[in-house]
Design a protein around this motif. Structure first.
Motif, mmCIF file in Angstrom:
data_model
loop_
_atom_site.group_PDB
_atom_site.id
_atom_site.type_symbol
_atom_site.label_atom_id
_atom_site.label_comp_id
_atom_site.label_asym_id
_atom_site.label_seq_id
_atom_site.Cartn_x
_atom_site.Cartn_y
_atom_site.Cartn_z
ATOM 1 N N UNK A 1 28.904 -27.815 51.543
ATOM 2 C CA UNK A 1 30.010 -28.794 51.654
ATOM 3 C C UNK A 1 30.206 -29.044 53.127
ATOM 4 N N UNK A 2 30.474 -30.471 53.237
ATOM 5 C CA UNK A 2 30.667 -30.695 54.835
ATOM 6 C C UNK A 2 31.769 -29.910 55.463
ATOM 7 N N UNK A 3 31.417 -29.547 56.588
ATOM 8 C CA UNK A 3 32.441 -28.946 57.557
ATOM 9 C C UNK A 3 33.385 -30.187 57.735
ATOM 10 N N UNK A 4 34.652 -29.634 57.675
ATOM 11 C CA UNK A 4 35.835 -30.551 57.988
ATOM 12 C C UNK A 4 36.391 -31.265 56.914
ATOM 13 N N UNK A 5 35.548 -31.261 55.733
ATOM 14 C CA UNK A 5 36.147 -31.857 54.424
ATOM 15 C C UNK A 5 37.118 -30.970 53.823
ATOM 16 N N UNK A 6 37.970 -31.609 53.002
ATOM 17 C CA UNK A 6 39.306 -30.746 52.426
ATOM 18 C C UNK A 6 38.839 -29.403 51.566
ATOM 19 N N UNK A 7 37.690 -29.781 51.005
ATOM 20 C CA UNK A 7 36.959 -28.707 50.312
ATOM 21 C C UNK A 7 36.270 -27.574 50.966
ATOM 22 N N UNK A 8 36.094 -27.762 52.241
ATOM 23 C CA UNK A 8 35.313 -26.628 53.008
ATOM 24 C C UNK A 8 35.623 -25.309 52.817
ATOM 25 N N UNK A 9 35.087 -24.322 52.451
ATOM 26 C CA UNK A 9 35.237 -23.069 52.808
ATOM 27 C C UNK A 9 34.022 -22.098 53.174
ATOM 28 N N UNK A 10 34.183 -21.543 54.437
ATOM 29 C CA UNK A 10 32.740 -21.226 54.623
ATOM 30 C C UNK A 10 32.250 -20.024 53.996
ATOM 31 N N UNK A 11 33.062 -19.220 53.170
ATOM 32 C CA UNK A 11 32.542 -18.074 52.415
ATOM 33 C C UNK A 11 32.639 -18.183 50.957
ATOM 34 N N UNK A 12 33.200 -19.381 50.390
ATOM 35 C CA UNK A 12 33.351 -19.546 48.858
ATOM 36 C C UNK A 12 31.953 -20.160 48.269
ATOM 37 N N UNK A 13 30.873 -19.400 48.031
ATOM 38 C CA UNK A 13 29.997 -19.576 47.135
ATOM 39 C C UNK A 13 29.267 -21.131 47.373
ATOM 40 N N UNK A 14 29.620 -21.853 46.633
ATOM 41 C CA UNK A 14 29.168 -23.595 46.552
ATOM 42 C C UNK A 14 30.102 -24.390 47.070
ATOM 43 N N UNK A 15 30.904 -23.841 48.088
ATOM 44 C CA UNK A 15 31.826 -24.815 48.612
ATOM 45 C C UNK A 15 32.098 -24.786 50.214
ATOM 46 N N UNK A 16 30.642 -24.216 50.557
ATOM 47 C CA UNK A 16 30.449 -24.462 52.214
ATOM 48 C C UNK A 16 29.389 -23.434 52.628
ATOM 49 N N UNK A 17 29.304 -22.277 51.932
ATOM 50 C CA UNK A 17 27.810 -21.649 52.560
ATOM 51 C C UNK A 17 26.685 -22.063 52.510
ATOM 52 N N UNK A 18 25.746 -21.616 53.471
ATOM 53 C CA UNK A 18 24.400 -22.174 53.304
ATOM 54 C C UNK A 18 23.445 -21.630 52.554
#
Ligand code: 9YW
Length: 412
Positions: free
Chosen positions: A329-346
């Motif tokens: 998920x794009x960094x800076x979007x309201x949904x972004x969470x760096x560690x939560x599965x398909x909502x930020x991680x690579x």
């Protein structure tokens, strides 16, 4: 670790997760055969053991239903460590072996083609046997998951990106009334803050119960499911897989006309997944709107052979924002969470598909940049299920099959 040691470690993971004919994604957390995980595993095995690569795909298709559907999980041997197991899916009589009732991204034809091209002599017999099964599976998607050339999913697990924001509006419209008590197993193995929430999980189980109540009838599920979201990943993956299957048809002397027609239909459908901002995005079919999300699936356009200057610009932004792109998920979007599965991680697997597409479409510098950063991520942080795109911290399960396969087949 040096390069050779990493190669050895990656091979050891595939061997360790091998259950004789199929490979677990990782032991403990995922104790069965998963559909797209197995296709990645086969491509990983093909780098050092081509016979084992074919066996992986052949075992996967041993679970194909007579209607062509290839399940997302094959429950070869019971394992109480995973929920929901076969008793919850209730698919008895539907397929040759116990399985889930939904499918997963059809990457198998693409890897079958690459494995075949590596050694056509070794591949001739297994490929000839797999070809009609792949066609039947793709035909099932075109018949039952096709909205005007956009491929939709009827359950978040079907798309392989369980808690992606693309599904949020459809999930929120569901009231999981009557779902009953159940015990999750995933959070016994890994950190709950890095997994889908309880609200998500209630709806995952409720959707399974609902489709089970419809007897897993294709027409009923496709028409009635409250969750129907057209998915850029599914659409681009099937589009690419049809092209690869058509190339295999040529190699095997089979007819490709139906496959070419699907390719044209999906190419037109994929265009409809561009939202008003020009980004390829999920489309909630029941509500009639896009999500507005820039996910790692958005960058699969090149893999489907659609070019986009706008997505190239988004990719450059991701390179600037993250040390280890591509974030789910794009960094800076309201949904972004760096560690939560398909909502930020690579995720290494999605990076590989994006990288293959970039190279195909002539974006060589970006393809190489993505490969090099993914290789550094794995060399520094091991073969994890997924990673924090900012720090590289490994997350989810360890010793992960598809990540090791991506190292061997692409990143290294
Ligand atoms: C689940 C096995 C699977 C992957 C999916 C991923 C996750 C959870 O793990 O699903 O319980 O099925 O989202 O893409 O195939 O690695």
């Amino acid at each position: 670790m040096d390069h050779l040691a990493l190669d050895q470690a990656a091979r050891a993971i595939l061997r360790k997760n091998d259950r004789g004919g199929y490979t677990l994604p990782t032991s403990g957390l995922y104790p069965y055969q998963w559909n797209w995980d197995s296709a990645f595993a086969a491509w990983g095995f093909a780098q050092f053991d081509i016979e084992r690569a074919w066996l992986e795909l052949t075992t996967l298709f041993s679970g194909q239903w007579p209607n062509g559907m290839l399940p997302h999980i094959l429950f070869h041997k019971p394992d109480p460590g995973y929920f929901p197991g076969p008793d919850v899916w209730g698919t008895e009589g539907k397929g040759p072996i116990p399985s889930s009732g939904i499918s997963q991204p059809p990457v198998a034809a693409t890897f079958a083609r690459m494995i075949y091209d590596k050694n056509p002599d070794a591949g001739r017999n297994p490929m000839a046997a797999l070809f009609p099964k792949l066609v039947a599976w793709h035909r099932w998607f075109m018949r039952w998951r096709n909205a005007d050339g956009m491929i939709f999913i009827t359950h978040p697990w079907e798309g392989g990106r369980d808690n992606a924001p693309d599904w949020d509006s459809a999930m929120q419209a569901i009231d999981p009334v009557g779902v009953g008590d159940y015990t999750r197993r995933d959070t016994a193995h890994v950190d709950a803050s890095m997994r889908p929430t309880k609200d998500d999980y209630d709806r995952y189980i409720w959707l399974v119960q609902r489709a089970r109540g419809l007897g897993w009838d294709d027409a009923a599920v496709a028409q009635d499911q409250p969750f129907k979201v057209a998915d850029p990943l599914m659409t681009f993956v099937l589009l690419r897989a049809n092209r690869d299957l058509a190339a295999l048809a040529d190699a095997l002397g089979e007819d490709r006309a139906e496959l070419d027609q699907w390719t044209a239909e999906l190419t037109a459908g994929a265009e409809k997944l561009r939202n008003t901002a020009g980004v390829f995005d999920g489309f909630n079919l029941n509500a009639g709107h896009h999500t507005g999300s820039v996910s790692n699936a958005s960058f699969l356009c090149w893999y489907g052979h659609l070019d986009s200057a706008q997505m190239l610009d988004e990719l450059h932004q991701a390179f600037d924002q993250c040390r280890y792109p591509v974030p789910s998920q794009k960094v800076g979007s309201d949904w972004f969470n760096a560690k939560r599965y398909w909502r930020g991680p690579t995720w290494g697997i999605v990076n590989m598909l994006i990288g293959l597409g970039l190279a195909d479409m002539g974006h060589k510098a970006e393809a190489e940049e993505l490969r090099a950063r993914t290789a550094a991520l794995m060399a520094e942080h091991g073969f994890a299920e997924y990673y924090d795109p900012l720090t590289g911290d490994p997350a989810g399960g360890g010793s992960f099959t598809w990540t090791a396969a991506v190292w061997l087949a692409w990143a290294s």
